[in-house]
Write an enzyme that holds these catalytic residues in place. Structure first.
Site, PDB file in Angstrom:
ATOM      1  N   GLU A  79       0.804  -1.238   0.000  1.00 27.63           N
ATOM      2  CA  GLU A  79       0.000   0.000   0.000  1.00 27.63           C
ATOM      3  C   GLU A  79       0.835   1.285   0.000  1.00 27.63           C
ATOM      4  OE1 GLU A  79      -2.496  -0.545   3.445  1.00 27.63           O
ATOM      5  OE2 GLU A  79      -3.929  -1.737   2.330  1.00 27.63           O
TER       6      GLU A  79
ATOM      7  N   GLU B 240      -6.011  -7.586  -0.566  1.00 28.53           N
ATOM      8  CA  GLU B 240      -6.635  -7.571   0.768  1.00 28.53           C
ATOM      9  C   GLU B 240      -8.103  -7.184   0.629  1.00 28.53           C
ATOM     10  OE1 GLU B 240      -4.644  -5.063   3.657  1.00 28.53           O
ATOM     11  OE2 GLU B 240      -2.675  -5.653   2.910  1.00 28.53           O
TER      12      GLU B 240
HETATM   13  C1  BG6 Z   1      -4.188  -2.664   5.370  1.00 28.47           C
HETATM   14  C2  BG6 Z   1      -2.857  -3.237   5.771  1.00 28.47           C
HETATM   15  O1  BG6 Z   1      -4.074  -1.305   5.231  1.00 28.47           O
HETATM   16  O2  BG6 Z   1      -5.248  -2.828   6.256  1.00 28.47           O
HETATM   17  C3  BG6 Z   1      -2.924  -4.410   6.737  1.00 28.47           C
HETATM   18  O3  BG6 Z   1      -2.103  -3.591   4.652  1.00 28.47           O
HETATM   19  C4  BG6 Z   1      -3.984  -4.136   7.769  1.00 28.47           C
HETATM   20  O4  BG6 Z   1      -1.653  -4.604   7.268  1.00 28.47           O
HETATM   21  C5  BG6 Z   1      -5.326  -3.986   7.076  1.00 28.47           C
HETATM   22  O5  BG6 Z   1      -4.059  -5.077   8.783  1.00 28.47           O
HETATM   23  C6  BG6 Z   1      -6.495  -3.808   8.008  1.00 28.47           C
HETATM   24  O6  BG6 Z   1      -6.270  -2.756   8.876  1.00 28.47           O
HETATM   25  P1  BG6 Z   1      -6.349  -2.904  10.452  1.00 28.47           P
HETATM   26  O7  BG6 Z   1      -5.875  -1.632  10.968  1.00 28.47           O
HETATM   27  O8  BG6 Z   1      -7.771  -3.179  10.745  1.00 28.47           O
HETATM   28  O9  BG6 Z   1      -5.480  -4.057  10.799  1.00 28.47           O
END
Ligand code: BG6
Length: 484
Positions: free
Chosen positions: A188, A383
């Site tokens: 990201e 993701e």
């Molecule tokens: C993304 C990241 O931005 O969001 C992950 O690449 C992260 O590492 C995911 O875990 C979800 O965010 P969070 O803060 O809920 O863990």
């Protein structure tokens, strides 16, 4: 009705700093996420608190009680990876995205030789993934710059970081080119502007040069990424190297053209800039103008731009979580939360996950189309998912219909995007096994299909339990997404 292609990579993802633990084993050095404390429950949606680390926090973090820093323990994947990988394979995953920690390979960044002891562990992780029939996808840097990046160089804003990263990426490509086809240099890229410490190794500051440092750090990362792409293409032509943003899809709050322009503007700087550079190979007009207007002068050279032009990526990766709106005048409007981006709350969307992230599965289809239309390169969903608070019942079961619903709604939307004509290589569910949240360092924000018995303070057996959604995803993959 549309179908997923037969070879579609249904997958799951984790990162080293949220899962591995073993923060001081095997010669590893300390990283930025390992000096971040858990955010208090009442501050979960406080954007400033979840994205800011100052110099003072670094000093405190280095000497503080290690137990207060959840990413140091992760979920102990470093020791449990064999068992975890087996469970993921039994769920039917065709692809597993994980990251390698630079702090393990080059703990002091300029060590004469890479740390063989750490490489042997990653050899075994990759072997296990392949032995279990999954395609590995490796992120080279997932929000875990070693503290040395800041202490020795002031962050990625120092040009020396280009070659430090390049040397590291060559070690990985040379060692694993036969086993790993899909590579991502940086997680990201666009998060560097909002959470500079974890993406760029640059702590938050209020001086007027802070923005300049962030853009310089991003420039250096994009040049390092392009050098990596060139090296891979010249030496290992079968490899596929991508670039990634978190796609913060924003809608204009109203049809007022002023809201539309404000939204376009947001898109330029918070979404497209990073992919425009790494995919087209040159700086877009809007950034050049912005730099000129804001006195941002990069420490660059002509060669950088030749490298960017030559080292364009093979595929476009993105994460998709939630959406919100942009208003030219946001006075009196409510804001919704997100981890690294926030926006005006969309009155047309309903539920959120308890952390203020509003669900929007249709937006996922919009995201795919926007990015495919703009770049015309295959997309890889790196993701998608959402965190929920949950506990086991007395029989150690976790009934999580909300997660299965979320999964199915988003996969339907993805299938529609494929039907629209978007070329998509695969889909990775984020946090396929419960891990430490990136923004809040909570364990209680659970994303996984596999439950990890550990609470926010690190208490618990760390045993793994299969949630109901584990079997749901298993069925979806088995039927190649035909029964959604
Ligand atoms: C993304 C990241 O931005 O969001 C992950 O690449 C992260 O590492 C995911 O875990 C979800 O965010 P969070 O803060 O809920 O863990």
């Amino acid at each position: 009705m549309s179908k997923f292609p037969d070879n579609f990579l249904f997958g799951g993802a984790i990162s080293a700093c949220q899962a591995e633990g073993a923060w001081n084993e095997g010669g590893k050095s300390l990283t930025f996420p390992e000096i971040v404390k858990r955010v208090k429950k009442e501050d979960r949606t406080d954007f400033h608190k979840t994205t800011t680390i100052t110099e003072k926090d670094i000093i405190e973090g280095k000497t503080g009680n290690p137990d207060n820093y959840p990413k140091r323990r992760g979920i102990d994947f470093f020791h449990s990876y064999k068992e975890d990988i087996r469970l993921l394979a039994e769920m039917g995953l065709r692809c597993f995205r994980f990251s390698i920690s630079m702090a393990r390979i080059f703990p002091n960044l300029t060590d004469e030789e890479p740390n063989e002891q750490a490489l042997l562990v990653y050899d075994d992780i990759i072997r296990e993934i392949r032995k279990n029939g999954m395609e590995p996808l490796v992120t080279m840097a997932h929000f875990d710059p070693p503290i040395a990046v800041y202490e020795k160089y002031g962050g990625y804003c120092n040009r020396e970081m280009i070659d430090i990263f390049y040397r590291y990426s060559k070690v990985l490509l040379d060692r694993y080119h036969d086993e790993v086809k899909y590579w991502l240099p940086f997680n990201e890229l666009n998060v560097g502007l909002n959470a500079s410490f974890k993406a760029l190794g640059i702590p938050y500051a209020e001086d007027e040069k802070y923005e300049q440092r962030k853009f310089q750090g991003l420039h250096n990362q994009m040049v390092a990424s392009a050098k990596t792409v060139i090296y891979a293409h010249e030496n290992y032509p079968d490899l596929q190297i991508g670039s990634m943003i978190t796609h913060s899809l924003k809608y204009p709050y109203s049809p007022d053209p002023k809201d539309v322009i404000a939204t376009d503007n947001y898109d330029h700087f918070r979404n497209y800039f990073f992919l425009d550079v790494t995919s087209y190979g040159y700086y877009p007009y809007y950034t050049i103008k912005y730099f000129k207007d804001h006195g941002i002068i990069l420490d660059d050279c002509i060669e950088d731009y030749e490298i960017l032009k030559k080292g364009t990526v093979d595929w476009i990766g993105f994460s998709y979580y939630n959406t919100s709106c942009v208003a030219f005048n946001d006075e009196g409007l409510d804001y919704s939360a997100g981890n690294y981006s926030r926006g005006v709350k969309n009155p047309k969307l309903g539920k959120d996950n308890g952390w203020g992230w509003q669900f929007d599965s249709l937006g996922f289809r919009i995201s795919c189309n926007r990015l495919y239309d703009r770049y015309r390169k295959p997309l890889f969903i790196l993701e998608n998912g959402t965190g929920f608070e949950e506990t086991m019942d007395e029989e150690c079961r976790i009934h999580d219909p909300y997660r299965s619903d979320y999964l199915k709604m988003h996969l339907r939307s993805l299938r529609d995007a494929i039907d629209d004509g978007c070329q998509i290589i695969g889909y990775c569910w984020w946090g396929v096994i419960d891990l430490i949240s990136s923004s809040t360092s909570e364990m209680s924000k659970r994303y996984g299909f596999i439950y990890v018995d550990q609470d926010d303070d690190g208490n618990g057996s760390k045993k793994r339990y299969l949630k109901d959604s584990y079997f749901e995803y298993q069925h979806i993959i088995r039927t190649n997404g035909e029964e959604l």
